[in-house]
Design an enzyme around this catalytic site. Structure first.
Site, PDB file in Angstrom:
ATOM      1  N   TRP A  38      -0.333   6.270  -6.630  1.00 27.87           N
ATOM      2  CA  TRP A  38      -1.597   6.192  -7.365  1.00 27.87           C
ATOM      3  C   TRP A  38      -1.790   7.305  -8.368  1.00 27.87           C
ATOM      4  CZ3 TRP A  38      -6.819   3.891  -6.550  1.00 27.87           C
ATOM      5  CH2 TRP A  38      -6.719   2.576  -6.104  1.00 27.87           C
ATOM      6  N   TYR A  59       6.578   4.625  -6.720  1.00 24.90           N
ATOM      7  CA  TYR A  59       5.265   4.035  -6.453  1.00 24.90           C
ATOM      8  C   TYR A  59       4.233   5.105  -6.123  1.00 24.90           C
ATOM      9  CZ  TYR A  59       1.671   1.076  -4.477  1.00 24.90           C
ATOM     10  OH  TYR A  59       0.474   0.435  -4.242  1.00 24.90           O
TER      11      TYR A  59
HETATM   12  N1  LIG Z   1       0.260   2.538   7.502  1.00 24.45           N
HETATM   13  C1  LIG Z   1      -0.211   2.263   6.283  1.00 24.45           C
HETATM   14  N2  LIG Z   1       0.439   2.708   5.210  1.00 24.45           N
HETATM   15  C2  LIG Z   1      -0.026   2.442   3.971  1.00 24.45           C
HETATM   16  C3  LIG Z   1      -1.215   1.688   3.793  1.00 24.45           C
HETATM   17  C4  LIG Z   1      -1.891   1.207   4.947  1.00 24.45           C
HETATM   18  O1  LIG Z   1      -2.926   0.526   4.849  1.00 24.45           O
HETATM   19  N3  LIG Z   1      -1.363   1.526   6.181  1.00 24.45           N
HETATM   20  N4  LIG Z   1      -1.676   1.431   2.538  1.00 24.45           N
HETATM   21  C5  LIG Z   1      -0.676   1.383   1.482  1.00 24.45           C
HETATM   22  C6  LIG Z   1      -1.310   1.306   0.172  1.00 24.45           C
HETATM   23  S1  LIG Z   1      -2.351  -0.025  -0.087  1.00 24.45           S
HETATM   24  C7  LIG Z   1      -1.067   2.205  -0.819  1.00 24.45           C
HETATM   25  S2  LIG Z   1      -1.720   1.916  -2.381  1.00 24.45           S
HETATM   26  C8  LIG Z   1      -0.204   3.375  -0.601  1.00 24.45           C
HETATM   27  C9  LIG Z   1      -0.696   4.637  -1.325  1.00 24.45           C
HETATM   28  O2  LIG Z   1       0.323   5.555  -1.404  1.00 24.45           O
HETATM   29  P1  LIG Z   1       0.398   6.649  -2.566  1.00 24.45           P
HETATM   30  O3  LIG Z   1      -0.139   6.093  -3.839  1.00 24.45           O
HETATM   31  O4  LIG Z   1       1.765   7.205  -2.580  1.00 24.45           O
HETATM   32  O5  LIG Z   1      -0.618   7.722  -2.001  1.00 24.45           O
HETATM   33  P2  LIG Z   1      -1.345   8.952  -2.698  1.00 24.45           P
HETATM   34  O6  LIG Z   1      -1.728   9.871  -1.596  1.00 24.45           O
HETATM   35  O7  LIG Z   1      -2.426   8.476  -3.582  1.00 24.45           O
HETATM   36  O8  LIG Z   1      -0.170   9.634  -3.524  1.00 24.45           O
HETATM   37  C10 LIG Z   1      -0.289  10.019  -4.831  1.00 24.45           C
HETATM   38  C11 LIG Z   1       0.461  11.343  -5.006  1.00 24.45           C
HETATM   39  O9  LIG Z   1       0.451  11.654  -6.406  1.00 24.45           O
HETATM   40  C12 LIG Z   1       0.159  13.034  -6.572  1.00 24.45           C
HETATM   41  N5  LIG Z   1      -0.431  13.187  -7.905  1.00 24.45           N
HETATM   42  C13 LIG Z   1      -1.706  12.976  -8.286  1.00 24.45           C
HETATM   43  N6  LIG Z   1      -1.850  13.207  -9.600  1.00 24.45           N
HETATM   44  C14 LIG Z   1      -0.633  13.588 -10.065  1.00 24.45           C
HETATM   45  C15 LIG Z   1      -0.150  13.975 -11.342  1.00 24.45           C
HETATM   46  O10 LIG Z   1      -0.870  14.003 -12.333  1.00 24.45           O
HETATM   47  N7  LIG Z   1       1.189  14.284 -11.434  1.00 24.45           N
HETATM   48  C16 LIG Z   1       2.022  14.248 -10.356  1.00 24.45           C
HETATM   49  N8  LIG Z   1       3.299  14.533 -10.560  1.00 24.45           N
HETATM   50  N9  LIG Z   1       1.572  13.898  -9.130  1.00 24.45           N
HETATM   51  C17 LIG Z   1       0.270  13.567  -8.993  1.00 24.45           C
HETATM   52  C18 LIG Z   1      -0.774  13.377  -5.443  1.00 24.45           C
HETATM   53  O11 LIG Z   1      -0.736  14.767  -5.190  1.00 24.45           O
HETATM   54  C19 LIG Z   1      -0.223  12.512  -4.298  1.00 24.45           C
HETATM   55  O12 LIG Z   1       0.721  13.210  -3.536  1.00 24.45           O
HETATM   56  O13 LIG Z   1      -0.105   3.654   0.799  1.00 24.45           O
HETATM   57  C20 LIG Z   1       0.352   2.511   1.529  1.00 24.45           C
HETATM   58  N10 LIG Z   1       0.652   2.902   2.892  1.00 24.45           N
HETATM   59  N1  LIG Z   2     -11.971   5.619   0.462  1.00 19.04           N
HETATM   60  C1  LIG Z   2     -10.861   4.960   0.101  1.00 19.04           C
HETATM   61  N2  LIG Z   2     -10.969   3.727  -0.446  1.00 19.04           N
HETATM   62  C2  LIG Z   2      -9.838   3.037  -0.786  1.00 19.04           C
HETATM   63  C3  LIG Z   2      -8.548   3.603  -0.632  1.00 19.04           C
HETATM   64  C4  LIG Z   2      -8.469   4.920  -0.046  1.00 19.04           C
HETATM   65  O1  LIG Z   2      -7.370   5.477   0.130  1.00 19.04           O
HETATM   66  N3  LIG Z   2      -9.637   5.551   0.304  1.00 19.04           N
HETATM   67  N4  LIG Z   2      -7.439   2.890  -0.997  1.00 19.04           N
HETATM   68  C5  LIG Z   2      -7.595   1.805  -1.956  1.00 19.04           C
HETATM   69  C6  LIG Z   2      -6.404   0.944  -1.946  1.00 19.04           C
HETATM   70  S1  LIG Z   2      -4.960   1.549  -2.625  1.00 19.04           S
HETATM   71  C7  LIG Z   2      -6.402  -0.307  -1.461  1.00 19.04           C
HETATM   72  S2  LIG Z   2      -4.988  -1.272  -1.570  1.00 19.04           S
HETATM   73  C8  LIG Z   2      -7.583  -0.876  -0.850  1.00 19.04           C
HETATM   74  C9  LIG Z   2      -7.185  -1.546   0.470  1.00 19.04           C
HETATM   75  O2  LIG Z   2      -8.208  -2.262   0.993  1.00 19.04           O
HETATM   76  P1  LIG Z   2      -8.008  -3.036   2.373  1.00 19.04           P
HETATM   77  O3  LIG Z   2      -6.610  -3.463   2.523  1.00 19.04           O
HETATM   78  O4  LIG Z   2      -9.043  -4.064   2.451  1.00 19.04           O
HETATM   79  O5  LIG Z   2      -8.378  -1.862   3.375  1.00 19.04           O
HETATM   80  P2  LIG Z   2      -8.025  -1.458   4.842  1.00 19.04           P
HETATM   81  O6  LIG Z   2      -8.957  -0.331   5.120  1.00 19.04           O
HETATM   82  O7  LIG Z   2      -6.576  -1.211   4.988  1.00 19.04           O
HETATM   83  O8  LIG Z   2      -8.370  -2.708   5.743  1.00 19.04           O
HETATM   84  C10 LIG Z   2      -9.655  -3.255   5.876  1.00 19.04           C
HETATM   85  C11 LIG Z   2      -9.847  -3.753   7.286  1.00 19.04           C
HETATM   86  O9  LIG Z   2      -9.034  -4.880   7.559  1.00 19.04           O
HETATM   87  C12 LIG Z   2      -9.053  -5.051   8.969  1.00 19.04           C
HETATM   88  N5  LIG Z   2      -7.879  -5.774   9.429  1.00 19.04           N
HETATM   89  C13 LIG Z   2      -6.604  -5.315   9.487  1.00 19.04           C
HETATM   90  N6  LIG Z   2      -5.792  -6.260  10.026  1.00 19.04           N
HETATM   91  C14 LIG Z   2      -6.563  -7.329  10.307  1.00 19.04           C
HETATM   92  C15 LIG Z   2      -6.312  -8.629  10.873  1.00 19.04           C
HETATM   93  O10 LIG Z   2      -5.198  -8.987  11.241  1.00 19.04           O
HETATM   94  N7  LIG Z   2      -7.371  -9.475  10.969  1.00 19.04           N
HETATM   95  C16 LIG Z   2      -8.615  -9.130  10.557  1.00 19.04           C
HETATM   96  N8  LIG Z   2      -9.571 -10.039  10.644  1.00 19.04           N
HETATM   97  N9  LIG Z   2      -8.886  -7.909  10.068  1.00 19.04           N
HETATM   98  C17 LIG Z   2      -7.879  -7.027   9.925  1.00 19.04           C
HETATM   99  C18 LIG Z   2      -9.043  -3.652   9.540  1.00 19.04           C
HETATM  100  O11 LIG Z   2      -9.937  -3.572  10.646  1.00 19.04           O
HETATM  101  C19 LIG Z   2      -9.430  -2.779   8.351  1.00 19.04           C
HETATM  102  O12 LIG Z   2     -10.473  -1.863   8.648  1.00 19.04           O
HETATM  103  O13 LIG Z   2      -8.584   0.104  -0.572  1.00 19.04           O
HETATM  104  C20 LIG Z   2      -8.841   0.969  -1.679  1.00 19.04           C
HETATM  105  N10 LIG Z   2      -9.978   1.796  -1.322  1.00 19.04           N
HETATM  106 MO   LIG Z   3      -3.259   0.125  -2.238  1.00 19.60          MO
END
Ligand SMILES: Nc1nc2c(c(=O)[nH]1)N[C@H]1C(S)=C(S)[C@@H](COP(=O)(O)OP(=O)(O)OC[C@H]3O[C@@H](n4cnc5c(=O)[nH]c(N)nc54)[C@H](O)[C@@H]3O)O[C@H]1N2
Ligand SMILES: Nc1nc2c(c(=O)[nH]1)N[C@H]1C(S)=C(S)[C@@H](COP(=O)(O)OP(=O)(O)OC[C@H]3O[C@@H](n4cnc5c(=O)[nH]c(N)nc54)[C@H](O)[C@@H]3O)O[C@H]1N2
Ligand SMILES: [Mo]
Length: 781
Positions: free
Chosen positions: A113, A111
């Site tokens: 991005w 998994y």
């Molecule tokens: N506590 C907590 N944990 C979370 C979340 C949260 O809200 N709270 N959010 C979750 C969510 S929504 C998501 S989507 C995940 C995201 O988790 P990830 O998608 O695993 O996070 P990234 O840091 O985008 O990791 C992408 C990796 O790919 C590498 N990469 C980029 N381009 C290339 C390429 O061309 N080739 C190779 N081989 N590598 C490459 C980058 O260097 C990076 O290390 O995290 C989750 N984890």
């Molecule tokens: N700049 C930037 N933008 C991103 C990403 C990034 O890594 N960087 N990641 C992207 C990805 S992979 C994803 S999946 C999306 C995720 O998008 P979201 O899941 O919407 O993003 P978060 O920032 O995790 O959460 C938004 C807010 O939800 C609120 N929240 C959390 N728990 C609760 C709750 O129980 N009740 C209520 N009412 N509020 C709550 C928190 O205060 C938090 O700030 O964002 C995308 N956008």
């Molecule tokens: Mo995500």
């Protein structure tokens, strides 16, 4: 200054070039009115402290291969080798795993991005490679949206992302809708990012339109600035994880005051009466009154009641960020929101219903204009291995081979994993309870990681294969949720000896006997051209003319918006005539009660939305010991963990530690001051963070971004302090429920104290210890 060349990232389009001293320059593409500051971090792309220059093998693995002591991962030097040797070792490990344990012993869920770019997208590359090799154990759903991905099809009969794109448009809301009630806001920081690329950031325009139209906004949630201050929303602070209770109480008021839309419910939904029996307490003796919800959420009962009346009076839309379902019982929040919207009866009317994915990139901003053609990706044969695991059950899978797990009406068996191959993702950033993952991670004999940078995951691998960054190769960006097509040119030469993932997999395939099948005889450049030509052919079939590849790659990004047709939403046609346009649910209606889900028989997910307290929330017994609710959100200054070493991310840190926001009242009782370094802990682990005090966060709640590279003080001890600030050191690794088994990151209690010891330096901003194979031969000890 060299000629700057265009690149595309998940956070926008930029031009990249080198100045006279070789330094990198980044400028936002001219067509982007509000470029993301994350772009500046691209100047760190060739930072030698972070990039992987050569293939590297953990010393113990280099010596003992599959018999190595795997508990030494992360605490041994790496041996730098040449590509041939690295690929021979990798191919050997793949082959022997296959022979010994079969392909299901290979975990290729991988998994992550990765980077923008249709052809080089790493997930497409690794999955094609592993499928042709005989298959791999795969993952299902995402960390982003798992609970909704499983629940929404039962309720609406459509894919959850598709449903999110069915949201009312900004203009319609401005024209027809009195009010948006957000549960958790619509964070502007998240709108910087769109998976696959982003031509032009227009989020502020959307906010300005809402503001100019005088749309009333309410933010129910623990954090005030989840909603842009420009909207001047009314903030109703609640305890995290109690949104479902508030929604149920609103429905309760609607029902007992006869404010619900009976006609809508009768014609368009099924099972409301059973749900209403639960809400009024007829079914379980517990009426879900505003007073009941007030004790759980700490939102005064009269506010909930007044809100219910207000919502019934005028058209409204309910806004939900993804984060609401990234918590234990996250399924219920999304289901309850649709049940509430159904009771209000505005679904399918202009400007009414539910907005899912608020604040996330283009999710709600496409404004009915979707690409009427497919954008091709690298073709995928079917996976010969049928085993799948819910994406966030990674650690459990490694810990419990042979055991079963309930998932969406199925019983899945965890395979015994002997080789992990990860490319384009960073599980030691993204997974919950990292200490537990570290212990489980030691089980397979072999871990292979393709990475750009020395991430925590790369450091915990046996074989590290250095990949090029997107800015070092040619490609194009396109996304189902954007209307731009953007050329990507190699502004930089590959760092060190880094190679494209494509070249790595092609050479491994060659060694494993399916080189020709994998490449189909095409170079990377020929594949990009081929995918572009297919895009142009698909567009032509939809009446849209695109230039040939040579003209496209030397031109400006193409904005298709003006030629995209406006689509009519499925829910609107359903509202026009539910018999002619039924939903794809068993009843053809919105399923407020789902017989399918009820028949699964899960004690933690009945057939209708229901309140379940999480194991960790401010009302749970555990809050006696760990009285602060930690919400870990998406970072404003980077994409997850990517370019955490770039300038935009580093400028945001406090004495190099990730910031954590806390209410001044909570700081006062702990004798903490703004700028202090604090220790955030529970019985799963501990991390350091830099303290920021703000009244934008409700008392009892702390708010911290994900993505700081996990940096254990003692790499030999799985329970070591993370000195940098990755919240997953303390988050709980449990499924949302038996229904979706999604990640429960936002159900997490902690305690916080000042860290008075000498501040340990970050090790993660220097490469791990590297030795060359030649030196090892000269000094074998
Ligand atoms: N506590 C907590 N944990 C979370 C979340 C949260 O809200 N709270 N959010 C979750 C969510 S929504 C998501 S989507 C995940 C995201 O988790 P990830 O998608 O695993 O996070 P990234 O840091 O985008 O990791 C992408 C990796 O790919 C590498 N990469 C980029 N381009 C290339 C390429 O061309 N080739 C190779 N081989 N590598 C490459 C980058 O260097 C990076 O290390 O995290 C989750 N984890
Ligand atoms: N700049 C930037 N933008 C991103 C990403 C990034 O890594 N960087 N990641 C992207 C990805 S992979 C994803 S999946 C999306 C995720 O998008 P979201 O899941 O919407 O993003 P978060 O920032 O995790 O959460 C938004 C807010 O939800 C609120 N929240 C959390 N728990 C609760 C709750 O129980 N009740 C209520 N009412 N509020 C709550 C928190 O205060 C938090 O700030 O964002 C995308 N956008
Ligand atoms: Mo995500």
């Amino acid at each position: 200054m060299t000629q700057p060349l265009p690149t595309a990232t998940h956070w926008g389009n930029f031009l990249l070039g080198r100045g006279g001293a070789g330094e990198l320059h980044v400028t936002p593409a001219g067509h982007d009115p509000d470029p993301s500051p994350i772009g500046r971090s691209l100047t760190a792309l060739h930072d030698p402290d972070h990039r992987i220059a050569r293939p590297a093998i953990r010393l113990g693995y280099y010596r003992d291969r599959e018999k190595s002591d795997t508990s030494h991962r992360g605490r041994e030097p790496f041996v730098e080798v040449d590509w041939d040797e690295a690929l021979d070792i990798t191919a050997g490990a793949l082959r022997s795993t296959q022979q010994r344990a079969g392909n299901r012993a290979i975990y290729g869920g991988s998994y992550g991005w990765a980077s923008a770019g249709r052809f080089h997208h790493t997930q497409g590359q690794i999955h094609r490679f592993l499928r042709m090799f005989g298959g791999y154990t795969a993952s299902v759903d995402t960390y982003s949206f798992a609970a909704a991905e499983v629940t929404i099809p039962h309720v609406l009969g459509m894919n959850a992302y598709f449903a999110a794109r069915q949201s009312p448009t900004t203009e319609e809301i401005a024209q027809h809708c009195a009010r948006i009630v957000f549960f958790g806001g619509a964070a502007a920081r998240n709108a910087q990012v769109n998976p696959g690329g982003y031509g032009a950031h227009r989020y502020r325009d959307h906010l300005a339109t809402l503001r100019a139209a005088g749309v009333d906004t309410v933010n129910i949630g623990p954090v005030r600035d989840d909603l842009d201050p420009a909207l001047a929303a009314r903030w109703i602070p609640c305890r995290p994880g109690t949104d479902t209770a508030i929604m149920l109480a609103i429905v309760h008021t609607l029902v007992v005051e006869d404010l619900h839309d009976r006609a809508f419910l009768d014609r368009y939904t099924t099972g409301f009466d059973r749900f209403a029996d639960y809400v009024t307490g007829r079914a379980d003796g517990e009426p879900k009154t505003p007073e009941w919800a007030a004790t759980l959420s700490e939102v005064p009962a009269h506010e909930i009641r007044d809100l219910a009346r207000l919502l019934a009076r005028e058209r409204c839309v309910i806004g939900l960020p993804y984060a609401l379902q990234r918590a234990e019982h996250g399924e219920q929040t999304y289901w309850a929101a649709w049940a509430l919207a159904a009771a209000l009866g505005y679904i399918g009317l202009p400007g009414g219903g539910v907005l899912m994915g608020t604040g996330v990139g283009m999710t709600n901003a496409m404004q009915r204009r979707y690409l009427p053609f497919e954008i091709p990706a690298l073709p995928q044969p079917t996976n010969p291995v049928s085993d799948v695991v819910p994406v966030a059950r990674l650690t459990e899978m490694l810990e419990h081979p042979g055991e079963t797990v309930d998932y969406n009406g199925r019983v899945l068996t965890y395979p015994e994993i002997d080789l992990i191959y990860w490319a384009g993702g960073n599980p030691f950033h993204h997974h919950q309870d990292l200490n537990r993952l570290r212990r489980a991670w030691a089980r397979p004999r072999t871990v292979v990681v393709n990475e750009i940078s020395w991430t925590s995951t790369a450091r915990l691998a046996d074989i590290v294969l250095p990949s090029t960054a997107a800015q070092e190769r040619e490609d194009f960006a396109a996304s189902r949720t954007d209307h731009w097509l953007s050329p990507m040119l190699p502004a930089l030469r590959p760092y060190g000896r880094a190679r494209d993932d494509y070249a790595i997999f092609a050479d491994l395939a060659e060694r494993l006997g399916f080189g020709q099948r994998f490449t189909e005889g095409r170079t990377a450049r020929q594949w990009v051209q081929h995918l572009w030509q297919t895009t142009a052919d698909n567009a032509a079939a939809a009446g849209i003319t695109l230039p040939g590849y040579t003209e496209f790659r030397s031109g400006q990004p193409i904005d298709l918006r003006p030629v995209l047709p406006e689509s009519r939403h499925v829910l609107e046609r359903f509202r026009d005539d539910p018999d002619c346009h039924p939903l794809a649910t068993p009843s053809g209606r919105i399923e407020i009660f789902s017989g399918t889900v009820a028949d699964f028989g899960y004690p933690d997910a009945p057939g209708h939305p229901a309140w379940f307290p999480a194991r960790e929330w401010l009302g749970s017994p555990r809050a006696q010991r760990f009285p602060l609710h930690l919400l870990s959100h998406q970072p404003a200054t980077r994409l997850h963990s990517q370019l955490d070493y770039g300038v935009t991310s580093r400028e945001s840190k406090i004495r190099d530690r990730e910031p954590l926001r806390m209410h001044p009242a909570d700081a006062a009782t702990r004798d903490l001051r703004d700028g202090d370094i604090v220790r955030v802990f529970n019985d799963r682990g501990a991390l350091l963070a830099g303290l920021r005090l703000t009244d934008a966060v409700r008392p009892g709640v702390v708010h911290m971004a994900t993505g700081a590279w996990y940096d254990p003080l003692d790499p030999a001890a799985p329970d070591s302090l993370d000195v940098h600030g990755n919240p997953n050191t303390v988050t709980n690794d449990i499924g949302t429920s038996s229904l979706a088994q999604g990640p429960s990151v936002n159900s997490c209690l902690v305690e916080i104290e000042r860290y008075d010891d000498e501040l340990p330096p970050l090790r993660i901003h220097k490469p791990p210890e590297l030795i060359t194979a030649e030196k090892l031969r000269a000094h074998p000890g």
